[in-house]
Design an enzyme around this catalytic site. Structure first.
Site, PDB file in Angstrom:
ATOM      1  N   SER A 142     -25.372  28.009  28.208  1.00  0.00           N
ATOM      2  CA  SER A 142     -24.291  27.350  28.896  1.00  0.00           C
ATOM      3  C   SER A 142     -22.849  27.734  28.317  1.00  0.00           C
ATOM      4  CB  SER A 142     -24.520  25.610  28.379  1.00  0.00           C
ATOM      5  OG  SER A 142     -23.784  24.882  28.937  1.00  0.00           O
ATOM      6  N   TYR A 155     -26.211  18.599  22.940  1.00  0.00           N
ATOM      7  CA  TYR A 155     -26.308  19.562  23.707  1.00  0.00           C
ATOM      8  C   TYR A 155     -25.526  20.765  23.290  1.00  0.00           C
ATOM      9  CZ  TYR A 155     -26.834  21.620  28.461  1.00  0.00           C
ATOM     10  OH  TYR A 155     -26.786  22.554  29.302  1.00  0.00           O
TER      11      TYR A 155
END
Ligand code: NAD
Length: 260
Positions: A142, A155
């Site tokens: 990401s 995350y």
């Protein structure tokens, strides 16, 4: 064309994973798709995939929180497809809270799926790739693998971790025909992001469209979502022979998010 190759894409009953597994099927791969749904709930998806290629389509509902189920997923793919040439570690989850309120059980759950599962899957699949002197391991990291974000400590830790892991695997595999790379998307409009848009809309009492604009304008300079099919095309390219010298890379497709 990837004709004759066998590909496993985790978390591919929806979102990015679905886009990737569909394009692998169209490119001539035998595929295994995967998600938490029961076999009976994915009949339509299986038929759709089968319509893209003449080859067999396999499905696994392994819960990646469990290391044993990670190993079984690869064994199951070997049984059903014959081998695994391409592994796309795509399954991922999100949980947001300031670190002092981030519950330890949510932290462990998130790290288990986003970071530990790719480790278990990689160590199980890589020996057969070494044996055949060909393999592609791709991690869907990401933009949050490169930069931090408020309320996303878990995350961001998982995605930064994935990048370090992939680089080390790439060095171990250098010169063997097996490559390891991270793809780092910015905002892609999938169920995972829709949940965040719904929350912004509720909290700020704005429309869904306004919430989308707010989400994009805070991070993604292009002001546009990344299209699942474009990301999938990139993953298919990384799986091709033309990409044999791309390894250890963390490649962004983020509309300029992480430009510095
Ligand atoms: P999604 O929520 O649409 O799909 C997630 C998939 O993971 C589903 O198939 C789900 O069944 C599977 N999954 C969830 N928990 C699981 C578990 N315990 N065991 C097995 N499978 C499980 O998500 P998405 O937006 O398509 O995201 C896919 C990947 O891309 C994730 O790793 C995510 O972090 C990453 N990513 C997404 C975006 C984005 O904007 N959507 C941006 C950057 C990175």
């Amino acid at each position: 064309s990837l004709r004759g190759k066998c590909a496993v894409v985790t978390g591919s009953t929806s979102g990015i994973g679905w886009g990737v597994v569909s394009q692998f099927a169209k490119a001539g791969c035998r595929v295994m798709f995967h998600g938490l749904e029961e076999e009976s709930q994915i009949t339509n998806l299986k038929e759709e995939l089968a319509s893209f290629s003449k080859d067999k389509v396999a499905y696994s509902s392994a819960d990646l929180v469990d290391p044993d189920q990670c190993r079984n997923l690869i064994m199951d793919a070997n049984r059903q497809l014959g081998k695994v040439d391409i592994l796309v570690n795509n399954a991922g989850v999100q949980f947001t809270a300031p670190v002092q309120n981030f519950p330890p059980d949510k932290w462990n759950w998130l790290l288990a799926i986003n970071l530990n599962a790719p480790y278990h899957l990689t160590r199980t699949v890589i020996p057969q790739m070494y044996d055949r002197k060909w393999g592609r391991i791709i991690y869907i990291a990401s933009a949050h693998g490169k930069v931090g974000s408020v309320n996303k400590s878990g995350y961001c830790a998982s995605k930064h971790g994935l990048m370090g892991f992939s680089k080390s695997v790439a060095l171990e595999a250098a010169g063997t025909g097996v490559t390891s790379n991270c793809v780092c998307p910015g905002w892609v409009l999938t169920p995972l992001v829709q949940k965040q848009i719904d929350r912004i809309s509720e909290e700020n009492r704005i429309s869904i469209d306004e919430a989308k604009m707010k989400l994009l304008s805070e991070k993604q300079p292009s002001g546009e979502f990344i299209r699942t099919e474009d990301l999938a095309a990139f993953v298919v390219f990384l799986s091709s022979d033309a990409a044999s010298q791309i390894t250890g890379a963390s490649l962004s497709m983020d509309g300029g998010w992480t430009t510095c």
